[in-house]
Each structure stands twice: as C-alpha cells, then as structure tokens.
Design a protein around this motif. Structure first.
Motif, PDB file in Angstrom:
ATOM      1  N   MET A   1      41.858   9.961   9.577  1.00 21.87           N
ATOM      2  CA  MET A   1      40.679  10.688   9.089  1.00 21.87           C
ATOM      3  C   MET A   1      40.209  11.716  10.123  1.00 21.87           C
ATOM      4  N   GLN A   2      40.537  11.481  11.385  1.00 25.56           N
ATOM      5  CA  GLN A   2      40.145  12.393  12.462  1.00 25.56           C
ATOM      6  C   GLN A   2      41.332  13.203  12.984  1.00 25.56           C
ATOM      7  N   SER A   3      42.460  13.151  12.266  1.00 29.74           N
ATOM      8  CA  SER A   3      43.683  13.879  12.652  1.00 29.74           C
ATOM      9  C   SER A   3      44.097  13.583  14.093  1.00 29.74           C
ATOM     10  N   ARG A   4      44.144  12.293  14.416  1.00 37.40           N
ATOM     11  CA  ARG A   4      44.600  11.909  15.749  1.00 37.40           C
ATOM     12  C   ARG A   4      45.569  10.736  15.635  1.00 37.40           C
TER      13      ARG A   4
ATOM     14  N   ARG B   1      37.425   7.944   2.180  1.00 34.78           N
ATOM     15  CA  ARG B   1      36.076   8.087   2.711  1.00 34.78           C
ATOM     16  C   ARG B   1      35.547   6.755   3.226  1.00 34.78           C
ATOM     17  N   GLN B   2      34.568   6.846   4.091  1.00 33.43           N
ATOM     18  CA  GLN B   2      33.788   5.676   4.483  1.00 33.43           C
ATOM     19  C   GLN B   2      32.472   5.772   3.731  1.00 33.43           C
ATOM     20  N   CYS B   3      31.984   4.642   3.281  1.00 34.64           N
ATOM     21  CA  CYS B   3      30.725   4.583   2.562  1.00 34.64           C
ATOM     22  C   CYS B   3      29.637   5.273   3.379  1.00 34.64           C
ATOM     23  N   GLU B   4      28.783   6.049   2.714  1.00 30.81           N
ATOM     24  CA  GLU B   4      27.725   6.785   3.400  1.00 30.81           C
ATOM     25  C   GLU B   4      26.490   5.944   3.700  1.00 30.81           C
TER      26      GLU B   4
END
Length: 191
Positions: A81-84, A148-151
């Motif tokens: 999700m963070q492109s790492r 996604r992670q829940c907001e």
C-alpha cells in the motif's frame, strides 16, 4: 503492560481471502481479538472458507505457522500500500512447501484429459498454501490499488473495495460506518 488477546469469531468482510485471513486478528490496544487461539480454530476458519473439508485434523505447528503467515501477509499488504518492500521469507516458505501437486490425467470413462490437483492436509504449509496464493494474486493484481484500511479511527481491518465507485470507506457499514456517521452527526450538532 501486556495486551490480553481474546478469542473471537472470525470476520469475513474484506471481499478477499488473504485480507480475511489477515483480519482474523483485529482491534486496537487492550481490545485485541485473535480468532486463532489454537490449531482447531485455524482449521475452523479454513473449513468456513471451504479450503478444507469438515473434520480435517490439525497438524502440529498449524497455529504457529498460521500466525506467522498472518503477520507476514499483513506486513506485505501494508508495504504494498506504501509501494515499499517487505520481508517475504515466511510467505515464500509456505508457497514452496505447501504447493499442491498438479497432474494431467486421462479420464477413461469420459474419454478426456483432466487436471488432478492433490493438495493434501498433512502439513501446515499445505493447509495454508491457498491463503499465501491468494495474497500473491492480491498484491500483484492491477486492482490492488483498491485495498483499503477502514477509516474508523480505532479499526485496523483491511478490505478490497470492489464497489463500482470504489468509494467504500469502512470495513462494514453496519459497524464502523454507522459508528463514524453517528459520531460525525454528534459533532455537527454539538457545534
């Protein structure tokens, strides 16, 4: 302070096998819930998803392997999700050791060839291989951008937003979505 983990029923709201597996541990702080508290609970989860037949025996080390895979899968999804980059040793071990045997066989009565897949249930890796395979497919898919992670501020659950508009914000409208909308309404009324 030690966090006390309570066994809870699994949540299936992520629209993805690998994410539902990751979500088998959820909550924050002292309200931590782990659906895997023994090897049988892992088998129960696998039975619920249809990955193993009812009555499957739990091999030794299943609980430890499931928890290691879950932690590694969570790390990989968050990294993607963070492109790492993330550590892949556990996932690759399950993929290698759990790989099903695929053979082409002749079906004499039908007069045709068919694929015979034998996955076995004799090791934790073989039982968990479909989860690792689903994770690989998820993080390499073009639609990964919709993970996604829940907001909700106190929710760590992940989901795959497969809605037409891709505007899903909460793991579940019935739980987090409702709580967040009520809180927003109260904040507006209080101002």
């Amino acid at each position: 302070m030690e966090i006390k983990k309570r066994s809870s029923p699994p949540l299936f709201l992520a629209d993805n096998l690998a994410l539902d597996f990751i979500n088998s541990e959820y909550g924050t702080g002292e309200n931590r819930h782990d659906c895997f508290d023994n090897a049988q609970s892992v088998i129960d989860w696998l039975e619920t998803t249809g990955l193993v037949p009812k009555g499957t025996e739990a091999p030794p080390e299943l609980l430890a392997e499931a928890r290691q895979l879950r932690d590694a899968a969570r790390a990989v999804v968050h990294a993607a999700m963070q492109s790492r980059e993330a550590e892949l040793t556990v996932i690759n071990r399950v993929l290698e050791n759990g790989r099903p045997e695929v053979r082409l066989t002749w079906e004499k009565d039908a007069g045709r060839y068919r694929v015979d897949v034998h996955s076995g249930v004799d090791s934790p890796a073989r039982l968990l291989w479909p989860v690792a395979d689903a994770l690989v497919k998820l993080v390499t898919d073009d639609k990964f951008e919709y993970v996604r992670q829940c907001e909700a501020h106190d929710c760590i659950l992940l989901f795959h937003d497969l809605s037409k508009s891709h505007r899903r914000r909460w793991c579940s409208m019935a739980t987090c979505g409702n709580r967040m909308k009520v809180a927003a309404f109260r904040n507006r009324k209080g101002s």
